[in-house]
Design a protein around this motif. Sequence first.
Motif, PDB file in Angstrom:
ATOM      1  N   ASN A 684      35.274  50.606  12.981  1.00  0.00           N
ATOM      2  CA  ASN A 684      35.640  49.377  13.681  1.00  0.00           C
ATOM      3  C   ASN A 684      35.154  49.442  15.121  1.00  0.00           C
ATOM      4  N   VAL A 685      34.661  48.323  15.624  1.00  0.00           N
ATOM      5  CA  VAL A 685      34.244  48.212  17.021  1.00  0.00           C
ATOM      6  C   VAL A 685      34.931  46.996  17.616  1.00  0.00           C
ATOM      7  N   GLU A 686      35.737  47.208  18.640  1.00  0.00           N
ATOM      8  CA  GLU A 686      36.409  46.122  19.334  1.00  0.00           C
ATOM      9  C   GLU A 686      35.706  45.827  20.657  1.00  0.00           C
ATOM     10  N   ASN A 687      35.602  44.528  20.969  1.00  0.00           N
ATOM     11  CA  ASN A 687      35.042  44.095  22.251  1.00  0.00           C
ATOM     12  C   ASN A 687      33.628  44.659  22.438  1.00  0.00           C
ATOM     13  N   PHE A 688      32.761  44.415  21.441  1.00  0.00           N
ATOM     14  CA  PHE A 688      31.431  45.021  21.531  1.00  0.00           C
ATOM     15  C   PHE A 688      30.536  44.364  22.579  1.00  0.00           C
ATOM     16  N   LEU A 689      31.001  43.284  23.231  1.00  0.00           N
ATOM     17  CA  LEU A 689      30.290  42.754  24.396  1.00  0.00           C
ATOM     18  C   LEU A 689      30.690  43.484  25.676  1.00  0.00           C
ATOM     19  N   ASP A 690      31.666  44.413  25.558  1.00  0.00           N
ATOM     20  CA  ASP A 690      32.142  45.222  26.682  1.00  0.00           C
ATOM     21  C   ASP A 690      32.654  44.346  27.832  1.00  0.00           C
ATOM     22  N   VAL A 691      33.453  43.336  27.466  1.00  0.00           N
ATOM     23  CA  VAL A 691      34.050  42.459  28.477  1.00  0.00           C
ATOM     24  C   VAL A 691      35.179  43.212  29.189  1.00  0.00           C
ATOM     25  N   ARG A 692      35.091  43.266  30.519  1.00  0.00           N
ATOM     26  CA  ARG A 692      36.115  43.918  31.336  1.00  0.00           C
ATOM     27  C   ARG A 692      36.305  43.127  32.620  1.00  0.00           C
ATOM     28  N   GLN A 693      37.543  43.030  33.085  1.00  0.00           N
ATOM     29  CA  GLN A 693      37.773  42.338  34.355  1.00  0.00           C
ATOM     30  C   GLN A 693      37.065  43.044  35.501  1.00  0.00           C
ATOM     31  N   THR A 694      36.923  44.372  35.409  1.00  0.00           N
ATOM     32  CA  THR A 694      36.269  45.131  36.479  1.00  0.00           C
ATOM     33  C   THR A 694      34.775  44.832  36.571  1.00  0.00           C
ATOM     34  N   ARG A 695      34.219  44.146  35.589  1.00  0.00           N
ATOM     35  CA  ARG A 695      32.816  43.723  35.692  1.00  0.00           C
ATOM     36  C   ARG A 695      32.687  42.462  36.532  1.00  0.00           C
ATOM     37  N   TYR A 696      33.823  41.768  36.763  1.00  0.00           N
ATOM     38  CA  TYR A 696      33.795  40.525  37.519  1.00  0.00           C
ATOM     39  C   TYR A 696      34.351  40.689  38.936  1.00  0.00           C
ATOM     40  N   GLU A 697      35.258  41.645  39.110  1.00  0.00           N
ATOM     41  CA  GLU A 697      35.865  41.847  40.422  1.00  0.00           C
ATOM     42  C   GLU A 697      36.468  43.241  40.489  1.00  0.00           C
ATOM     43  N   GLN A 698      36.767  43.683  41.717  1.00  0.00           N
ATOM     44  CA  GLN A 698      37.418  44.968  41.918  1.00  0.00           C
ATOM     45  C   GLN A 698      38.918  44.791  41.685  1.00  0.00           C
ATOM     46  N   VAL A 699      39.453  45.498  40.715  1.00  0.00           N
ATOM     47  CA  VAL A 699      40.868  45.371  40.379  1.00  0.00           C
ATOM     48  C   VAL A 699      41.731  46.222  41.300  1.00  0.00           C
ATOM     49  N   VAL A 700      41.264  47.443  41.616  1.00  0.00           N
ATOM     50  CA  VAL A 700      42.002  48.344  42.506  1.00  0.00           C
ATOM     51  C   VAL A 700      41.376  48.254  43.897  1.00  0.00           C
ATOM     52  N   TYR A 701      42.201  48.024  44.917  1.00  0.00           N
ATOM     53  CA  TYR A 701      41.694  47.937  46.282  1.00  0.00           C
ATOM     54  C   TYR A 701      42.735  48.511  47.237  1.00  0.00           C
ATOM     55  N   GLY A 702      42.356  48.643  48.515  1.00  0.00           N
ATOM     56  CA  GLY A 702      43.264  49.211  49.501  1.00  0.00           C
ATOM     57  C   GLY A 702      43.127  50.720  49.588  1.00  0.00           C
ATOM     58  N   PRO A 703      44.027  51.366  50.324  1.00  0.00           N
ATOM     59  CA  PRO A 703      43.956  52.828  50.485  1.00  0.00           C
ATOM     60  C   PRO A 703      44.085  53.549  49.145  1.00  0.00           C
ATOM     61  N   ILE A 704      43.399  54.674  48.991  1.00  0.00           N
ATOM     62  CA  ILE A 704      43.432  55.414  47.729  1.00  0.00           C
ATOM     63  C   ILE A 704      44.828  55.911  47.423  1.00  0.00           C
ATOM     64  N   ASP A 705      45.556  56.354  48.459  1.00  0.00           N
ATOM     65  CA  ASP A 705      46.884  56.918  48.215  1.00  0.00           C
ATOM     66  C   ASP A 705      47.964  55.853  48.081  1.00  0.00           C
ATOM     67  N   ARG A 706      47.657  54.631  48.483  1.00  0.00           N
ATOM     68  CA  ARG A 706      48.612  53.523  48.345  1.00  0.00           C
ATOM     69  C   ARG A 706      47.863  52.285  47.845  1.00  0.00           C
ATOM     70  N   PRO A 707      47.312  52.347  46.642  1.00  0.00           N
ATOM     71  CA  PRO A 707      46.436  51.271  46.168  1.00  0.00           C
ATOM     72  C   PRO A 707      47.200  49.990  45.856  1.00  0.00           C
ATOM     73  N   LEU A 708      46.453  48.899  45.882  1.00  0.00           N
ATOM     74  CA  LEU A 708      46.950  47.596  45.461  1.00  0.00           C
ATOM     75  C   LEU A 708      46.146  47.162  44.230  1.00  0.00           C
ATOM     76  N   PHE A 709      46.752  46.295  43.420  1.00  0.00           N
ATOM     77  CA  PHE A 709      46.133  45.908  42.151  1.00  0.00           C
ATOM     78  C   PHE A 709      46.134  44.390  42.022  1.00  0.00           C
ATOM     79  N   ARG A 710      44.986  43.861  41.670  1.00  0.00           N
ATOM     80  CA  ARG A 710      44.881  42.419  41.474  1.00  0.00           C
ATOM     81  C   ARG A 710      45.543  42.012  40.152  1.00  0.00           C
ATOM     82  N   PRO A 711      46.002  40.769  40.064  1.00  0.00           N
ATOM     83  CA  PRO A 711      46.560  40.295  38.781  1.00  0.00           C
ATOM     84  C   PRO A 711      45.522  40.407  37.672  1.00  0.00           C
ATOM     85  N   LEU A 712      45.983  40.758  36.489  1.00  0.00           N
ATOM     86  CA  LEU A 712      45.091  40.960  35.352  1.00  0.00           C
ATOM     87  C   LEU A 712      45.063  39.721  34.463  1.00  0.00           C
TER      88      LEU A 712
END
Length: 729
Positions: A684-712
């Motif tokens: 079985n192969v799921e999502n074989f177009l490899d669709v990911r939100q991270t291909r459209y925008e940066q999901v994790v941002y801000g300081p590495i030790d105190r990161p912020l996350f965009r809505p999914l």
Amino acid sequence: MKVILLFLALLGSVGVAVAQSPLRVLVRDERTKTALPGVTVVIPTLKIGAATDANGRADLPNVPTGPQQVTFSSIGYGTRTVSFTLPQASTEPALVELEPSSLELQGVVVEATRTGSRIEDVPVRIEVLGPEELDEKSSMKPANIAMLLTEASGIQPQFTSANSGNVAFRIQGLDGRYTQILRDGFPLYGGFSQGLSLVQIPPLDLRQVEIIKGASSALYGGDAIAGLVNLVTKTPIATPELNVLLNQTHKGGRDLTAFYSGRTGQLGLTLLATQNTQRAYDVNGDGFTDLPQVQLTNVNPRLYYYLNDSTTVYLGATAGVETRTGGDLEAIVNQPVGLHRYIERNRSERYSTQFRVDAKRRGGQVLTLKNSLSSFTRNIQAGDAYFAGKQFSTYSEASYLVPAGAHRAVFGATVTTDNFRETTAPVPGTAPRDYQYQTYGLFAQDDWKPLENLTLQAGIRTDYQQTYGWFVLPRFSALYKAGAHVALRAGGGYGYKAPTIFANATEQQAYVGVRALNPNTVRAETSRGLNADVTLKGLIGDLGVVLNQAAFYTRLEHALIPNPALQPLGIIEFANSSSPITARGLETNLRLNIEDLQFFTAYTFTDARQTYDLSQPAQLPFVSKHRLVLTTVYEQPKNFRLGLEGTFNGPQYLGEGDRQGRGFWLLGALAEKQFPPHFSLVVNVENFLDVRQTRYEQVVYGPIDRPLFRPLYAPLDGLVANIALKLTL
């Protein structure tokens, strides 16, 4: 001479009476080995017959001894004729297996409405995922039911955590907390325990899944404003059977699942055991996990005692322990040090018991007693923040089903408790977020068939919730069959939900910065809903066609919403909305079947609007207006199966002004080769177009030790391939 003739006549009549024997059969699906209810069992030459019960059993009394030809038929399965010689050599029922012939799921008995009716005779619109679809989905995702539900028609997934991999679902555009999840009629997944439910419930022991969309509180009380999902498990079968599934993904996921079923005399046993692991995996290379590290163990034994032909008692238990860790990959693999120290860790334990008695009486009357106890604990670490709590809930029910002529009425009473206690050290100056709810309910429902082609269902439920008072919940539905090929349904009802802090919005924040509810100012949420649909079915040459067109409307009053002024500060403080939320839409389902080729498509249009915050778009966030599901399956029974799936999720607002997530397609392909009678191999192969939100925008941002996350709004794991080996022993 007359005396002799009379004696011979009497002797002959006794011989006829003696030369009769009951025929007992157990009917199940040939591939999945699950019991098939609602199968018609007929001896054509004698013009006698019966239908199998919920356990796939049928008894035909007083059948003449000797050879008999018996025909078995059910919509969705090929008709089969079997030769029997009576009397049977054993008191155990003879096993008969039917071969699936289409995706159509008519003829099954549904349990969610309590009346034990066949799906085509129920006025409420119920969608049933049967053995064939469950078997396919368990091969694709054996760890949990998330894929099974979020790829169903009219149900939209909502991704709630970039670190834990959690996912919820929306029915008719409403938040996941408005859908009640049942297991064999027991509400085991509400409140705090619903947060991780979809990713912790394995599918291998399920016989069917029943989905009711629209207000359903009149059936099972609160939490069912948007609808309910009833997970129906398999029951013991006479021939012992062990199903084992081994699965491996190319991104470090591994599943070992086993299910046993057997019955000897008056005792039956089913046992499900699963071990699921996932390696922490960073798909896009930003240093943070897109697939969390997971270790999950589930054990679910059920013991059945068949006291006699009319009384069944079962006792079940569920135990599940999981550790789910995401965040900075270096901190997970090695040790948190320096800037690389952000970890989100979930540790949860889920334990429950289920006890049920079904006692059949004369005239088809059934007394049912139920009780469940459920304990759920969860500890969440999100960086330097912690949240932990324990929920203990109980459910008790007594109901009585009374068939009488054209009526099938059910009456009952329920007692529900839901107690939550936060075990995190209290934050100075904040109120505790604990609650203790007790609810007492009475319900009555009648399915009345005044005409052969007309069925009316009326029900009412009255709940007394100790904190929020009385709720009267009427419900009405009607089914009209305009001939053999057209059926129309319409209905509506009321719903309510006792407020808690547990929702998709708070799950996304790992309950950090969530304030306690104020019981003096917060009211219970209430709703009114309407549903209508028409079904057309028939044959065009050799092509089987089933078309269903549905419309829905829900008005949600006093919706519990976060204070928009505090959300930018990372604080969630709930209050009731000043004006309603409305959700309306259309759903179109089309099934086509010709010989071994099957096709299904479903389109859902959802217009879910809020009217209380004019600074935000009227469309509710995280709701796609347009959603499309496409499925094609080609199968040669006992040989191979090929399947293609596609889902389109339209753009959705993200709760941040006018910012929208883009629409996207998810495509998958499955191939299964069967090697009867003992094993099959699945690729079985799921999502074989490899669709990911991270291909459209940066999901994790801000300081590495105190990161912020965009809505999914889209998945993060991208393409995932797996290979599974299924064994039947």
